[in-house]
Enzyme design. Structure first.
Site, PDB file in Angstrom:
ATOM      1  N   HIS A   1     -16.595 -98.810 128.630  1.00 11.08           N
ATOM      2  CA  HIS A   1     -17.847 -98.258 128.074  1.00 11.08           C
ATOM      3  C   HIS A   1     -18.887 -99.362 127.908  1.00 11.08           C
ATOM      4  O   HIS A   1     -20.056 -99.195 128.267  1.00 11.08           O
ATOM      5  CB  HIS A   1     -17.603 -97.656 126.685  1.00 11.08           C
ATOM      6  CG  HIS A   1     -16.753 -96.428 126.630  1.00 11.08           C
ATOM      7  ND1 HIS A   1     -15.723 -96.280 125.726  1.00 11.08           N
ATOM      8  CD2 HIS A   1     -16.792 -95.278 127.334  1.00 11.08           C
ATOM      9  CE1 HIS A   1     -15.164 -95.103 125.879  1.00 11.08           C
ATOM     10  NE2 HIS A   1     -15.788 -94.467 126.857  1.00 11.08           N
TER      11      HIS A   1
ATOM     12  N   SER B   1     -10.225 -94.397 126.530  1.00 11.66           N
ATOM     13  CA  SER B   1     -10.014 -94.310 125.078  1.00 11.66           C
ATOM     14  C   SER B   1      -8.667 -93.665 124.767  1.00 11.66           C
ATOM     15  O   SER B   1      -8.001 -94.054 123.801  1.00 11.66           O
ATOM     16  CB  SER B   1     -11.135 -93.499 124.431  1.00 11.66           C
ATOM     17  OG  SER B   1     -12.364 -94.137 124.589  1.00 11.66           O
TER      18      SER B   1
END
Ligand code: PNS
Length: 161
Positions: free
Chosen positions: A18, A131
């Site tokens: 990210h 994640s």
């Protein structure tokens, strides 16, 4: 005209993948809004406010200045874009699986409000990082530091006591 883009996601937690996309997208726009959105399809690890503060710490540590981190829980993602004058969404794409997941949302967001989606490729070094993988490794007591910013690794380590 100020060019504003939004990077939306669950960021539960933010990963190095990210952060890589955020850093490079920040170089393409005047302002980048990183927007934490609750995804009802996923079982959350961190409260939204914690995800926001970990993003803020990670982005500040990376020295990126033109980024605002906030959250959004009411209405459509494109409503947020309209409210802040953003006409572009940026999404990181790691694989064909991500393309298949993101394409319908990109088309719907363009249909709803004319908001375009740009897909960015993260550094291949982070192509395997997600994640959900980080949540699983953390839950089972493993070392997540290769996959997440230092502030996230510290937080998850502390969380385990
Ligand atoms: O990191 P994620 O969980 O893959 O992010 C998904 C997210 C939050 C970007 C997606 O669920 C989303 O866009 N939610 C907003 C709801 C919305 O506007 N839906 C209609 C258009 S797709």
């Amino acid at each position: 005209m100020t060019r504003i883009a939004v990077v939306p996601g669950s960021f539960d937690p933010v990963t190095l993948g990210h952060l890589d996309v955020i850093e490079r997208a920040a170089g393409l726009f005047d302002q980048l809004h990183v927007l934490v959105v609750h995804n009802p399809g996923k079982t959350a690890l961190l409260p939204i406010a914690q995800r926001v503060s970990l993003l803020q710490e990670s982005i500040a540590a990376a020295g990126v200045k033109n980024v605002l981190v906030t959250s959004w829980s009411v209405g459509l993602l494109v409503d947020y874009c309209t409210d802040v004058g953003a006409s572009v969404l940026v999404k990181g794409i790691r694989s064909q699986v991500d393309v298949a997941y993101e394409t319908p949302m990109a088309i719907v967001n363009r249909d709803l409000a004319g908001v375009e989606t740009i897909f960015m490729l993260p550094d291949p070094a982070h192509a395997h990082v997600s994640s959900s993988l980080v949540r699983q490794v953390a839950a089972l007591g493993g070392d997540v530091s290769p996959y997440v910013p230092r502030s996230v690794a510290n937080y998850l380590q502390k969380d385990r006591g």
